[in-house]
Write a protein that holds these residues in place. Structure first.
Motif, short mmCIF file in Angstrom:
data_model
loop_
_atom_site.label_atom_id
_atom_site.label_comp_id
_atom_site.label_asym_id
_atom_site.label_seq_id
_atom_site.Cartn_x
_atom_site.Cartn_y
_atom_site.Cartn_z
N LYS A 1 0.88 -1.09 -0.10
CA LYS A 1 0.04 0.13 0.05
C LYS A 1 0.91 1.23 0.00
N PRO A 2 0.25 2.49 -0.54
CA PRO A 2 0.89 3.58 -0.24
C PRO A 2 1.22 3.87 1.15
N GLU A 3 2.37 4.59 1.44
CA GLU A 3 2.63 4.52 3.04
C GLU A 3 1.66 5.40 3.47
N TYR A 4 0.80 6.13 2.99
CA TYR A 4 -0.30 6.96 3.71
C TYR A 4 -1.80 6.36 3.63
N TRP A 5 -1.67 5.30 3.32
CA TRP A 5 -3.13 4.58 2.90
C TRP A 5 -3.79 4.48 4.05
N GLU A 6 -3.16 3.76 5.31
CA GLU A 6 -4.15 3.59 6.53
C GLU A 6 -4.27 4.69 7.08
N ALA A 7 -3.40 5.66 7.10
CA ALA A 7 -3.93 7.00 7.83
C ALA A 7 -4.94 7.61 7.20
N ALA A 8 -4.85 7.52 5.85
CA ALA A 8 -6.33 8.20 5.03
C ALA A 8 -7.23 7.47 5.44
N VAL A 9 -7.43 6.26 5.41
CA VAL A 9 -8.85 5.23 5.63
C VAL A 9 -9.29 5.55 6.82
N ALA A 10 -8.35 5.80 8.06
CA ALA A 10 -8.88 6.15 9.15
C ALA A 10 -9.66 7.61 9.26
N HIS A 11 -8.81 8.52 8.76
CA HIS A 11 -9.39 9.82 8.58
C HIS A 11 -10.90 9.80 7.70
N LEU A 12 -10.80 9.29 6.59
CA LEU A 12 -12.00 9.23 5.66
C LEU A 12 -13.23 8.33 6.50
N MET A 13 -13.01 7.33 7.29
CA MET A 13 -13.92 6.52 7.86
C MET A 13 -14.37 7.49 8.99
N ARG B 1 -19.64 9.66 6.46
CA ARG B 1 -20.70 8.46 6.62
C ARG B 1 -20.62 7.65 5.53
N ILE B 2 -20.63 8.29 4.12
CA ILE B 2 -20.70 7.54 3.17
C ILE B 2 -19.51 6.53 2.86
N LEU B 3 -18.31 7.22 3.08
CA LEU B 3 -16.96 6.32 3.02
C LEU B 3 -17.02 5.28 3.96
N LYS B 4 -17.54 5.60 5.03
CA LYS B 4 -17.56 4.58 6.09
C LYS B 4 -17.93 3.16 5.93
N LYS B 5 -19.05 3.53 4.94
CA LYS B 5 -19.63 2.33 4.43
C LYS B 5 -19.08 1.60 3.27
N ILE B 6 -18.51 2.47 2.54
CA ILE B 6 -18.09 2.04 1.05
C ILE B 6 -16.57 1.44 1.52
N ILE B 7 -15.80 1.72 2.18
CA ILE B 7 -14.56 1.54 2.53
C ILE B 7 -14.16 -0.43 2.83
N LEU C 1 -24.45 9.90 -7.04
CA LEU C 1 -25.25 8.54 -6.61
C LEU C 1 -25.35 8.35 -4.97
N HIS C 2 -24.22 8.65 -4.30
CA HIS C 2 -24.09 8.46 -3.02
C HIS C 2 -24.50 9.71 -1.94
N LEU D 1 -14.62 5.73 -4.31
CA LEU D 1 -15.73 6.02 -4.87
C LEU D 1 -15.58 5.36 -6.20
N TRP D 2 -14.50 5.34 -6.83
CA TRP D 2 -14.50 4.65 -8.02
C TRP D 2 -14.86 3.05 -7.99
N ARG D 3 -14.28 2.75 -6.66
CA ARG D 3 -14.51 1.05 -6.53
C ARG D 3 -16.10 0.90 -6.33
N SER D 4 -16.68 1.80 -5.68
CA SER D 4 -18.17 1.67 -5.44
C SER D 4 -19.06 1.49 -6.86
N LEU D 5 -18.28 2.09 -7.95
CA LEU D 5 -19.03 1.88 -9.28
C LEU D 5 -18.61 0.58 -10.03
N GLU D 6 -17.33 0.55 -9.80
CA GLU D 6 -16.39 -0.70 -10.59
C GLU D 6 -15.62 -1.40 -9.62
N PRO D 7 -15.93 -2.43 -9.12
CA PRO D 7 -15.08 -3.15 -7.93
C PRO D 7 -13.77 -3.25 -8.40
#
Length: 214
Positions: free
Chosen positions: A10-22, A26-32, A172-173, A203-209
């Motif tokens: 993963k990119p080195e920032y990925w986990e920190a980014a995911v934690a922030h977005l979650m 509220r939408i990304l909290k469901k998608i991620i 959509l979301h 958000l791209w993944r939510s349209l095309e996994p």
């Protein structure tokens, strides 16, 4: 464009980014959590990433994948500026590219071959400086340059407002499917900073996994 290779870190920032977005959205909290084993990856050289982005402009992921397969059949599995220049515009046309895209890829090869661009410096340059250098190449507008920032340089805070997939996902979301303006999309994205690349990717993944890869 292919599925992500899970052996690629993963990119080195990925986990920190995911934690922030979650925490912030509220939408990304469901998608991620729906996409736990994939993340932003890139295997391409700068030249290959840009060539793929040009070839994939304004067509579906499936069509872009097919076009890329024909392209590498013509120029080799590891495309280089020299190989593209050797094939020429006519050879690229025979491989299925439109006249315009063939000319754009040829111009890309000229810029790299004649060192009119400086990929060895891009990692140290800020986003807008890289974009300015890239859009001097025919066929590369801001969208293509932003795809390069995301997929090759893996910059963490890119918001590609010209990307129809991103606008579709925001519509959509966040807007119950109603059309969304660039202003509205930017307003939604304020909560994502400084990780707008990661939000966009999910958000791209939510349209095309299946992840797109350049």
């Amino acid at each position: 464009m292919s599925t992500a290779d899970l052996e690629i870190p993963k990119p080195e920032y990925w986990e920190a980014a995911v934690a922030h977005l979650m925490r912030r959205d509220r939408i990304l909290k469901k998608i991620i959590p729906q996409h736990p084993e994939v993340w932003l990856t890139s295997r391409g050289t700068p030249f290959v990433t840009l060539a793929r982005a040009i070839i994939g402009q304004q067509i579906s992921t499936k069509a872009a994948d097919a076009a890329w397969t024909k392209f590498i059949d013509a120029v080799g599995k590891r495309p280089t500026p020299v190989a593209v220049l050797r094939v020429g515009v006519e050879g690229l046309r025979k491989a299925g590219l439109s006249q315009r895209k063939a000319e754009y890829v040829q111009d890309l090869a000229v810029h790299f071959g004649e060192r009119r661009v400086h990929p060895e410096k891009w990692a140290a340059m800020d986003d807008e400086a890289v974009i300015s250098e890239l859009i001097a190449i025919r066929g590369i507008g801001r969208w293509t340059a932003e795809m390069f920032l995301i997929f090759n340089l893996q910059r963490p805070d890119v918001l590609p407002l010209d990307d129809p997939g991103l606008l579709k996902a925001i519509s959509l979301h966040y807007f119950s499917g109603e059309p969304v303006s660039r202003f509205e999309a930017r307003e939604v994205s304020l909560a994502w900073q400084p990780w707008r690349t990661v939000a966009t990717w999910y958000l791209w993944r939510s349209l095309e996994p299946t992840p797109v890869q350049y």
